[in-house]
Design a protein around this motif. Structure first.
Motif, mmCIF file in Angstrom:
data_model
loop_
_atom_site.group_PDB
_atom_site.id
_atom_site.type_symbol
_atom_site.label_atom_id
_atom_site.label_comp_id
_atom_site.label_asym_id
_atom_site.label_seq_id
_atom_site.Cartn_x
_atom_site.Cartn_y
_atom_site.Cartn_z
ATOM 1 N N ALA A 188 -50.714 57.071 -21.269
ATOM 2 C CA ALA A 188 -50.565 57.458 -19.867
ATOM 3 C C ALA A 188 -51.458 56.622 -18.956
ATOM 4 O O ALA A 188 -51.041 56.219 -17.856
ATOM 5 C CB ALA A 188 -50.888 58.948 -19.712
ATOM 6 N N LEU A 189 -52.707 56.367 -19.387
ATOM 7 C CA LEU A 189 -53.588 55.505 -18.602
ATOM 8 C C LEU A 189 -52.986 54.115 -18.422
ATOM 9 O O LEU A 189 -53.017 53.532 -17.335
ATOM 10 C CB LEU A 189 -54.953 55.386 -19.286
ATOM 11 N N SER A 190 -52.435 53.599 -19.524
ATOM 12 C CA SER A 190 -51.817 52.280 -19.467
ATOM 13 C C SER A 190 -50.624 52.273 -18.512
ATOM 14 O O SER A 190 -50.464 51.355 -17.700
ATOM 15 C CB SER A 190 -51.375 51.854 -20.875
ATOM 16 N N ASP A 191 -49.795 53.312 -18.595
ATOM 17 C CA ASP A 191 -48.646 53.408 -17.684
ATOM 18 C C ASP A 191 -49.110 53.483 -16.230
ATOM 19 O O ASP A 191 -48.498 52.877 -15.337
ATOM 20 C CB ASP A 191 -47.815 54.650 -18.015
ATOM 21 N N GLY A 192 -50.193 54.223 -16.005
ATOM 22 C CA GLY A 192 -50.728 54.300 -14.643
ATOM 23 C C GLY A 192 -51.185 52.947 -14.140
ATOM 24 O O GLY A 192 -50.976 52.608 -12.968
ATOM 25 N N GLY A 193 -51.802 52.175 -15.029
ATOM 26 C CA GLY A 193 -52.223 50.833 -14.649
ATOM 27 C C GLY A 193 -51.050 49.937 -14.295
ATOM 28 O O GLY A 193 -51.113 49.167 -13.319
ATOM 29 N N VAL A 194 -49.987 50.038 -15.072
ATOM 30 C CA VAL A 194 -48.777 49.252 -14.783
ATOM 31 C C VAL A 194 -48.182 49.664 -13.439
ATOM 32 O O VAL A 194 -47.771 48.823 -12.628
ATOM 33 C CB VAL A 194 -47.752 49.408 -15.922
ATOM 34 N N LEU A 195 -48.141 50.988 -13.195
ATOM 35 C CA LEU A 195 -47.623 51.480 -11.921
ATOM 36 C C LEU A 195 -48.452 50.951 -10.754
ATOM 37 O O LEU A 195 -47.927 50.667 -9.674
ATOM 38 C CB LEU A 195 -47.637 53.012 -11.918
ATOM 39 N N GLY A 220 -49.822 48.074 -10.675
ATOM 40 C CA GLY A 220 -49.618 46.643 -10.522
ATOM 41 C C GLY A 220 -50.182 45.761 -11.614
ATOM 42 O O GLY A 220 -50.047 44.538 -11.565
ATOM 43 N N LEU A 221 -50.846 46.349 -12.639
ATOM 44 C CA LEU A 221 -51.414 45.532 -13.707
ATOM 45 C C LEU A 221 -50.346 45.093 -14.701
ATOM 46 O O LEU A 221 -49.410 45.859 -14.984
ATOM 47 C CB LEU A 221 -52.490 46.315 -14.465
ATOM 48 N N PRO A 222 -50.468 43.895 -15.277
ATOM 49 C CA PRO A 222 -49.575 43.511 -16.378
ATOM 50 C C PRO A 222 -49.766 44.476 -17.552
ATOM 51 O O PRO A 222 -50.867 44.992 -17.776
ATOM 52 C CB PRO A 222 -50.049 42.099 -16.750
ATOM 53 N N ARG A 223 -48.714 44.712 -18.322
ATOM 54 C CA ARG A 223 -48.769 45.702 -19.400
ATOM 55 C C ARG A 223 -49.887 45.397 -20.400
ATOM 56 O O ARG A 223 -50.620 46.307 -20.808
ATOM 57 C CB ARG A 223 -47.418 45.745 -20.122
ATOM 58 N N ASN A 224 -50.025 44.145 -20.818
ATOM 59 C CA ASN A 224 -51.047 43.837 -21.825
ATOM 60 C C ASN A 224 -52.458 44.074 -21.287
ATOM 61 O O ASN A 224 -53.350 44.526 -22.010
ATOM 62 C CB ASN A 224 -50.889 42.401 -22.339
ATOM 63 N N VAL A 225 -52.665 43.803 -20.013
ATOM 64 C CA VAL A 225 -53.969 44.033 -19.396
ATOM 65 C C VAL A 225 -54.235 45.532 -19.287
ATOM 66 O O VAL A 225 -55.325 46.020 -19.625
ATOM 67 C CB VAL A 225 -54.038 43.378 -17.999
ATOM 68 N N ALA A 226 -53.238 46.281 -18.844
ATOM 69 C CA ALA A 226 -53.391 47.732 -18.710
ATOM 70 C C ALA A 226 -53.698 48.378 -20.060
ATOM 71 O O ALA A 226 -54.543 49.280 -20.163
ATOM 72 C CB ALA A 226 -52.124 48.339 -18.111
ATOM 73 N N HIS A 227 -53.039 47.908 -21.104
ATOM 74 C CA HIS A 227 -53.245 48.467 -22.445
ATOM 75 C C HIS A 227 -54.680 48.211 -22.910
ATOM 76 O O HIS A 227 -55.358 49.126 -23.388
ATOM 77 C CB HIS A 227 -52.247 47.854 -23.423
ATOM 78 N N GLN A 228 -55.130 46.972 -22.779
ATOM 79 C CA GLN A 228 -56.491 46.644 -23.217
ATOM 80 C C GLN A 228 -57.537 47.454 -22.458
ATOM 81 O O GLN A 228 -58.502 47.973 -23.055
ATOM 82 C CB GLN A 228 -56.757 45.151 -23.011
ATOM 83 N N LEU A 229 -57.364 47.585 -21.154
ATOM 84 C CA LEU A 229 -58.320 48.336 -20.351
ATOM 85 C C LEU A 229 -58.308 49.814 -20.709
ATOM 86 O O LEU A 229 -59.364 50.467 -20.771
ATOM 87 C CB LEU A 229 -58.016 48.143 -18.867
ATOM 88 N N ALA A 230 -57.119 50.363 -20.961
ATOM 89 C CA ALA A 230 -57.013 51.787 -21.308
ATOM 90 C C ALA A 230 -57.702 52.066 -22.635
ATOM 91 O O ALA A 230 -58.463 53.035 -22.763
ATOM 92 C CB ALA A 230 -55.541 52.202 -21.368
ATOM 93 N N VAL A 231 -57.456 51.222 -23.633
ATOM 94 C CA VAL A 231 -58.066 51.416 -24.952
ATOM 95 C C VAL A 231 -59.583 51.344 -24.856
ATOM 96 O O VAL A 231 -60.311 52.206 -25.369
ATOM 97 C CB VAL A 231 -57.542 50.365 -25.953
ATOM 98 N N GLN A 232 -60.091 50.313 -24.168
ATOM 99 C CA GLN A 232 -61.540 50.139 -24.079
ATOM 100 C C GLN A 232 -62.197 51.235 -23.243
ATOM 101 O O GLN A 232 -63.339 51.640 -23.514
ATOM 102 C CB GLN A 232 -61.871 48.767 -23.492
ATOM 103 N N THR A 233 -61.478 51.731 -22.243
ATOM 104 C CA THR A 233 -62.002 52.807 -21.417
ATOM 105 C C THR A 233 -62.212 54.078 -22.229
ATOM 106 O O THR A 233 -63.263 54.731 -22.140
ATOM 107 C CB THR A 233 -61.061 53.086 -20.235
ATOM 108 N N VAL A 234 -61.230 54.437 -23.043
ATOM 109 C CA VAL A 234 -61.343 55.642 -23.877
ATOM 110 C C VAL A 234 -62.423 55.439 -24.945
ATOM 111 O O VAL A 234 -63.243 56.330 -25.194
ATOM 112 C CB VAL A 234 -59.989 55.993 -24.515
ATOM 113 N N LEU A 235 -62.430 54.270 -25.568
ATOM 114 C CA LEU A 235 -63.440 53.969 -26.583
ATOM 115 C C LEU A 235 -64.841 54.022 -25.978
ATOM 116 O O LEU A 235 -65.760 54.627 -26.543
ATOM 117 C CB LEU A 235 -63.172 52.585 -27.173
ATOM 118 N N GLY A 236 -65.016 53.423 -24.819
ATOM 119 C CA GLY A 236 -66.321 53.391 -24.176
ATOM 120 C C GLY A 236 -66.773 54.764 -23.716
ATOM 121 O O GLY A 236 -67.950 55.123 -23.850
#
Length: 271
Positions: free
Chosen positions: A187-194, A196-212
């Motif tokens: 859901a975080l990744s989808d929000g990032g795409v919505l 304006g972020l590219p999908r691969n960027v949104a995915h990486q940021l979402a994963v690292q955000t939850v991990l961090g």
């Protein structure tokens, strides 16, 4: 005398993760591990991951030759598996069940009533050494048995000894919880795409955000609410997002998800 330190009945992903954890923690060598599974592909995958182990098609051979037998089968298959092992229980192996919902009473009865049994609820992050498990000993399990199980589980994460009546709640929280977190990451990744972020960027940021964020809670020892408030400025972006989460019922939905998974674990144990 047992030929193997650990035997696995069922050679799926969780069994493989536990076996690899044993080897990594130097609690057993591959030569001290044996596994059985009706699936040829399952046996082959286990043997590839735990190179040097032994694989079998016969559950009884595993039970009679191992000091500790991990019952890594689905709850629905447990009754049939136990019926085939009852005669071997007198040989004295420790049985460790990782089947959701199957009670110690049912495990002991299925093995003939004389077996030493420990019930465990692990979760899939065991596959990457970050598991969160709960366990409870049966009526004949000794302190040494519980220590052996704790060592096994701590080789792939953290392990907490709990009263058995709490293990269904462990199933609902840490057992099913990774799926809830995966949904949050998606859901975080989808929000990032919505936004304006590219999908691969949104995915990486979402994963690292939850991990961090999880690491912040684990490292600082602070309550999640304290850490949340520290990044929530008056009139800022975070409070606007939190308001949207409250309006969407996120908190209530997560609580309900844990409750529903706990209830389903109890139902499985009664079937």
């Amino acid at each position: 005398m047992a030929n193997y330190k650990y035997g696995f009945i069922g050679a799926g992903r969780m069994a493989t993760a536990l076996a690899c954890g044993l080897v990594e923690a130097k609690l057993a060598t591959p030569a001290e591990i044996v596994a059985s599974d009706p699936s040829e592909a399952g046996r082959a995958a286990f043997a590839e991951q735990v190179a040097g182990c032994t694989v079998e098609t016969n559950n009884t051979k595993v039970s009679t030759s191992s000091a500790t037998v991990v019952l890594a089968v689905k709850p629905q298959a447990m009754t049939a598996v136990l019926a085939g092992l009852g005669e071997t229980a007198a040989n004295g192996p420790l049985f460790v069940s990782i089947a959701a919902g199957v009670t110690l009473e049912k495990l002991e009865a299925g093995l003939g009533g004389d077996a030493r049994v420990v019930r465990v609820m692990p979760n899939t992050p065991c596959l990457v050494g970050r598991g969160a498990s709960g366990y409870a000993g049966g009526s004949r399990a000794t302190a040494d048995d519980l220590k052996r199980v704790a060592d096994l589980l701590e080789a792939v994460g953290i392990a907490l000894e709990l009263p058995e009546h709490l293990l269904d709640a462990v199933t609902g929280l840490s057992g099913s919880g990774p799926a809830f977190v995966y949904t949050m990451i998606e859901a975080l990744s989808d929000g990032g795409v919505l936004a304006g972020l590219p999908r691969n960027v949104a995915h990486q940021l979402a994963v690292q955000t939850v991990l961090g964020a999880a690491q912040m809670v684990a490292t600082t020892g602070q309550h999640p609410a304290e850490l949340r408030d520290a990044v929530t400025s008056p009139g800022g972006t975070t409070i606007a997002g939190l308001e949207a989460l409250e309006q969407g019922g996120m908190r209530a939905a997560v609580v309900a998800a844990v409750k529903a998974a706990t209830s389903r674990s109890r139902e499985l144990g009664q079937q």
